[in-house]
Each structure stands twice: as C-alpha cells, then as structure tokens.
Write a protein that holds these residues in place. Structure first.
Motif, short mmCIF file in Angstrom:
data_model
loop_
_atom_site.label_atom_id
_atom_site.label_comp_id
_atom_site.label_asym_id
_atom_site.label_seq_id
_atom_site.Cartn_x
_atom_site.Cartn_y
_atom_site.Cartn_z
N PHE A 123 71.83 37.66 72.20
CA PHE A 123 71.32 38.07 70.90
C PHE A 123 71.11 39.58 70.84
N ILE A 145 67.34 35.03 64.56
CA ILE A 145 67.59 36.08 63.57
C ILE A 145 66.51 36.07 62.49
N MET A 205 72.05 42.76 68.24
CA MET A 205 71.01 43.27 67.35
C MET A 205 70.25 44.49 67.84
N PRO A 243 69.82 41.47 58.56
CA PRO A 243 70.58 40.81 59.62
C PRO A 243 71.36 39.63 59.05
#
Length: 454
Positions: free
Chosen positions: A253, A288, A257, A342
């Motif tokens: 992840f 997210i 990000m 996002p």
C-alpha cells in the motif's frame, strides 16, 4: 519571459516567497566560481572531503525540523515523511564518509607493465537538474558522491522548491565546503540550455520527466557532455496467489501512497493474480478509506495535496480517459485545486493512460492476471524500466523470471526504493546511468588508465 517567480504552498495556495532569476552576468559569475574552485578542490584529500560530509550529517540532524518544514510548505508532503527524508540524507553522508576512500582508491591491474592501474579523477563542474518530489534527498544523492569525488556542483532545482535549494546551498557552506564548491542557480529553461553548453560545465545529472530527459540529453550530446538521466517510471507491483498479505500488505500500500503517490519508483500498476485478487482488493479498499487528509504540517496527516494544481489537472485527465476506455472506478476521483482524492481503478488494461503512462499521484491502477506467467508479461508491457516489485513466498519459482525483467531494479517482498548502498537507475524510457553506491560515485570521474614500464 518573467524575471521573477513565486513559491506557493499547495495546501492553502498562499505565496511563500518571491525570487528573481539570476541574470546572465550572475550566472557567468557562478560558473566561473565553480571552475576556479574545482582547481583547488580536486587536489583536496579524501579525508578532508569525508570530514566535511560528517559536518553535513551533523547539520542535517541539528536542523531537521527547519528543513522538513520547508519541504512540507513548498511541496505539500506530510511532515512525518519530510522528517524521514532528512534522516535518509544523514545515512547517505555516513555511507560515503565511510566508503569514499575505498571507492576512489587506485585499482591495480596485472598486465605486462611494471605498474598499471586505474585512477579515478574528477571531471570538473557538474550541473544537477533536480525535481521537487524529494527536494532534499534527490539533491543530496547527486551532490554528495559528486562533491566527494572531487567535482564541484551547480544545482538547478525545481522552481517550486527554491527555498529548499537555498537551504541546501547554505548547508554546504556552513559545513565548511569552499566557496564555489556547491552553488544554486535560479534559471529558466533558456538559461539552462546555455549553462549546459558553457565550457565550465563538464557533465549533467537530471532527475525528471521523460520529456525533460530527452531535451537535456540532446543538448548534452550535441556538446559531447556526459549525462546521467533518472527519468519517469511505471513500476509494476506483482502480487501472486501465495503473497503474505498479513506481513506485506502495508508495504504494498505504501508503495503507491507514500508522498501522496508522487514518486518515480512508486507502484504505479498493481498486477494481482486471480487467486488472491478479492482478498487484496478488500484490504486495499479498507486501507485507502482510512487515509487521513489534512494540513501536511500536522503529524497525523497521512495523505496531502499534490505539489501543484497543474499536476492534479494532468492526473484527472489520465484517470477520466482510462474510465472512458473501460476502467472501473472503485473509489475516489474527486479533485479540488491541488488535492486529488486517493483513487482505485480496476479492470485496467494496456492502452489506458493509467497503464501506459506515468501517473504522479495517489491513483492505484489494478489489473487481474490469470497466473504468474501472465502477471510477469503484463509487468514488462511498458516503455519504462525503473523497477518491479514482486510479493510471493515461492522464491525458487520467481528465480526464473528475474532475467525476464529488464528494469533497473527487481525487489521481492519490498517496495522499490533507493538505498545508498545499492546502485539506482533505470532502463528504456526511464533513463540511463546510475546513482548511489560505488557506481554512483564513479559516474562523474575520469577512469584513467596508468601504464608504466621501467
């Protein structure tokens, strides 16, 4: 062409400071100073240079808060990540302070000569053209090995992080580097072209876009000057059926990000095999949604704005065009000024902008693959070649795929990242040359052959 420019806080859109471009006369003075300093600096001992690196490391640590806050104000990175960036610069100084003497020592070669060896001599003034996404780290990973090799350096930084460039110049001065050893030039594109052609400049290091790389390489090539190009990336993150999500999902992840997705080595394309796809997607959607948008100066902020409004415009266009071509919008795709929510896109295929192009922002483009073979084929379906990351527990199986990946990096159960101990760079449209490690400090030296018969 404007004679001045402003730095603007992307979070609140407020002007931070106005700067004036250097005049032609001022640029000539900077170039002359760099060339003159080189004649003395090149003869300095390695021990003197490494001692100054220790000073840089101490100043970085002592002024960590100031430097981190300037990064966050100018390009919007969450403050916790800005602090980590400065801390990483400290490790870079420590690495070259420890290893430079070994890296730059003459290399003895057995031949029919009485004595033959390779010496590593500095070239002269090296121009560094650096980006805004890691405004201290990108500069330091160019400057530290370049200066330690005995070269001088001139920095042309991205205009939106000019405050960072001024602080870096002051940092080297305070650390004791001689006047003219490291200087900042405030120049527009036309002025930069003239600087590259100047006799004082011997080589160029650029970290930036593919377009910028082609332009700089053309100018440098025309003038027979070496360049190192670290350009864009479209890194694939391959998640195989046996991937350990419990241990490594956070890594996967963050690979997309961190820094609000603004990294050349980020996981731009997730290629997930069908056996683990649903489990992966469930975790990704939950994660997210848990990201906290807010003032990047607050320590609990985990996602921020993009560095400029125009970057959000570009990303929005890429996402919308991909949706028009059949990608499924699972989450996000809202923007306001420099903020881009996002976003998750599924059913992503070749031919869509989010698959073919570099996306610089918090957009996860996800493709389902039927098996390992197809996953690796999809990963290599890119004009870029910066890095690939694979998550699996079957290390023997993936050994056979290592040679198939043409990128500059192949990471297993880890996100692609730069490390002072390892060479960093890409292939294909991601550029050429290497930064960091022994290879990095040897990019801007004359590898001179010495052959002596008595």
């Amino acid at each position: 062409m404007s004679k001045s420019f402003q730095t603007i806080n992307p979070y609140d859109n407020k002007v931070i400071k106005e700067y004036v471009f250097h005049s032609s006369t001022e640029i000539e003075t900077i170039l002359k100073s760099s060339a003159e300093c080189f004649q003395k600096w090149r003869k300095s001992s390695i021990s003197v240079r490494t001692e100054l690196l220790n000073n840089v490391a101490e100043l970085l640590e002592a002024n960590k808060k100031l430097y981190a806050e300037t990064i966050t104000l100018e390009m919007g990175k969450p403050i916790s990540q800005s602090i980590s960036e400065i801390e990483k610069c400290v490790t870079l100084c420590d690495f070259y302070a420890t290893n430079a003497d070994n890296f730059l020592s003459d290399e003895l070669i057995e031949t029919d000569a009485d004595e033959s060896f390779i010496s590593y001599d500095p070239l002269g003034c090296i121009l560094g053209i650096m980006p805004w996404n890691y405004p201290f780290w990108q500069v330091m990973r160019f400057a530290i090995p370049t200066l330690t090799a005995g070269n001088t350096a001139i920095l042309k930084h991205a205009s939106n992080v000019t405050g960072c460039s001024v602080l870096i110049e002051e940092l080297f001065e305070k650390a004791g580097f001689p006047k003219g050893c490291f200087q900042v030039v405030l120049a527009n594109h036309e002025q930069i072209e003239k600087i590259i052609t100047h006799d004082a400049v011997k080589a160029v290091s650029l970290t930036g876009s593919e377009k910028a790389g082609r332009s700089i390489a053309a100018i440098a090539g025309k003038n027979l000057k070496k360049c190192v190009l670290e350009l864009g990336g479209n890194n694939a993150c391959i998640v195989l059926d046996d991937a350990d999500l419990d241990s490594y999902f956070e890594v996967m992840f963050n690979a997309r990000m961190q820094n609000t997705g603004q990294s050349c080595i980020a996981a731009k394309r997730f290629i997930v095999t069908k056996g683990i796809y649903e489990k992966f997607m469930k975790r990704f959607k939950l994660k997210i949604k848990a990201l906290k948008f807010g003032d990047p100066m607050e320590t609990d902020t985990t996602i921020s704005t993009l560095a400029r409004i125009d970057l959000a415009d570009i990303l929005k266009k890429q996402v919308d065009e991909s949706i028009e071509k059949g990608a499924d919008l699972t989450y996000g795709n809202t923007r306001k000024n420099a903020y881009f929510e996002p976003t998750i896109l599924e059913n992503v295929k070749a031919g869509m902008p989010v698959f073919d192009e570099e996306t610089f922002g918090p957009v996860a483009a996800i493709t389902k693959a039927k098996d390992t073979q197809e996953a690796f084929e999809l990963a290599q379906d890119s004009k870029f070649g910066l890095g690939t990351m694979i998550f699996t527990q079957d290390f023997e199986k993936i050994q056979g795929f290592i040679d198939d990946i043409q990128d500059g990096a192949f990471f297993v159960n880890e996100l692609v990242k730069s490390d002072a101990r390892l060479p960093f760079g890409g292939t294909k449209d991601s550029g050429y040359g290497r930064e960091l490690s022994k290879e990095g400090i040897h990019e801007f030296v004359n590898k001179k052959t010495i052959f002596i018969k008595k």
